[in-house]
Motif scaffolding. Structure first.
Motif, mmCIF file in Angstrom:
data_model
loop_
_atom_site.group_PDB
_atom_site.id
_atom_site.type_symbol
_atom_site.label_atom_id
_atom_site.label_comp_id
_atom_site.label_asym_id
_atom_site.label_seq_id
_atom_site.Cartn_x
_atom_site.Cartn_y
_atom_site.Cartn_z
ATOM 1 N N ALA A 1 0.829 -1.208 0.000
ATOM 2 C CA ALA A 1 0.000 0.000 0.000
ATOM 3 C C ALA A 1 0.863 1.258 0.000
ATOM 4 N N ASP B 1 2.094 1.863 -3.391
ATOM 5 C CA ASP B 1 1.016 2.328 -4.268
ATOM 6 C C ASP B 1 0.559 3.757 -3.962
ATOM 7 N N HIS B 2 0.615 4.187 -2.696
ATOM 8 C CA HIS B 2 -0.074 5.414 -2.302
ATOM 9 C C HIS B 2 0.795 6.532 -1.737
ATOM 10 N N GLU C 1 -7.108 -5.494 4.785
ATOM 11 C CA GLU C 1 -7.977 -4.549 4.074
ATOM 12 C C GLU C 1 -7.964 -3.188 4.760
ATOM 13 N N THR D 1 -4.587 -1.438 4.135
ATOM 14 C CA THR D 1 -4.543 -0.868 2.786
ATOM 15 C C THR D 1 -5.337 0.432 2.722
ATOM 16 N N GLU D 2 -6.523 0.441 3.293
ATOM 17 C CA GLU D 2 -7.356 1.642 3.281
ATOM 18 C C GLU D 2 -6.713 2.756 4.113
ATOM 19 N N ILE E 1 -3.526 3.239 4.753
ATOM 20 C CA ILE E 1 -2.357 3.755 4.048
ATOM 21 C C ILE E 1 -2.788 4.592 2.849
ATOM 22 N N ARG E 2 -3.868 4.208 2.198
ATOM 23 C CA ARG E 2 -4.388 5.023 1.091
ATOM 24 C C ARG E 2 -4.767 6.409 1.612
ATOM 25 N N ARG E 3 -5.484 6.458 2.727
ATOM 26 C CA ARG E 3 -5.884 7.747 3.314
ATOM 27 C C ARG E 3 -4.660 8.552 3.750
ATOM 28 N N GLY F 1 -1.691 8.341 2.567
ATOM 29 C CA GLY F 1 -1.022 8.810 1.348
ATOM 30 C C GLY F 1 -1.660 10.078 0.813
ATOM 31 N N GLU F 2 -2.982 10.166 0.849
ATOM 32 C CA GLU F 2 -3.671 11.376 0.403
ATOM 33 C C GLU F 2 -3.310 12.560 1.293
#
Length: 122
Positions: free
Chosen positions: A28, A31-32, A98, A101-102, A104-106, A108-109
């Motif tokens: 993650a 990716d992010h 899951e 991943t979510e 780390i996505r947040r 990253g933003e």
């Protein structure tokens, strides 16, 4: 009623769980997170160490991340002589893949946003 006292089997199971969670976090991050962010690839343990670009303060990042329901420990907490405001520790042991991943996505933003704010301020 019989207890399972197979410590070796338990260790093997939990190592597998933590390995999958670590690998999910690493994937993650790749990716992010912006490419300017450095991070460890631990062979053991329960945490990743992250290094932000010089001048960034992980406490500022934490305030914004908490608004996105993501938490981490600012790295400066681990340096008794101070400094290292641009570091943070991420824990991968407590959440399923899951959610990692979510999160780390947040995060990253938030990183992209804070880094853009820092550039605009220069």
């Amino acid at each position: 009623f019989m207890l399972d006292h197979d410590l070796e089997a338990h260790i093997a199971r939990i190592r597998d769980v933590y390995r999958k969670r670590r690998d999910a976090m690493l994937a993650a991050i790749e990716d992010h997170f912006p490419e300017e962010i450095g991070f460890t690839r631990p062979a053991g343990g329960l945490f990743l160490w992250v290094e932000l670009p010089e001048g960034m303060d992980s406490r500022v990042l934490l305030e914004r991340a908490l608004g996105e329901r993501v938490a981490f420990v600012p790295g400066e907490c681990f340096f008794p002589n101070g400094g290292n405001h641009n570091t943070m520790r991420l824990n991968f042991s407590a959440m399923p893949e899951e959610r990692i991943t979510e999160g780390i996505r947040r995060l990253g933003e938030v990183l992209v946003s804070v880094m853009a704010d820092n550039l605009a301020a220069v």
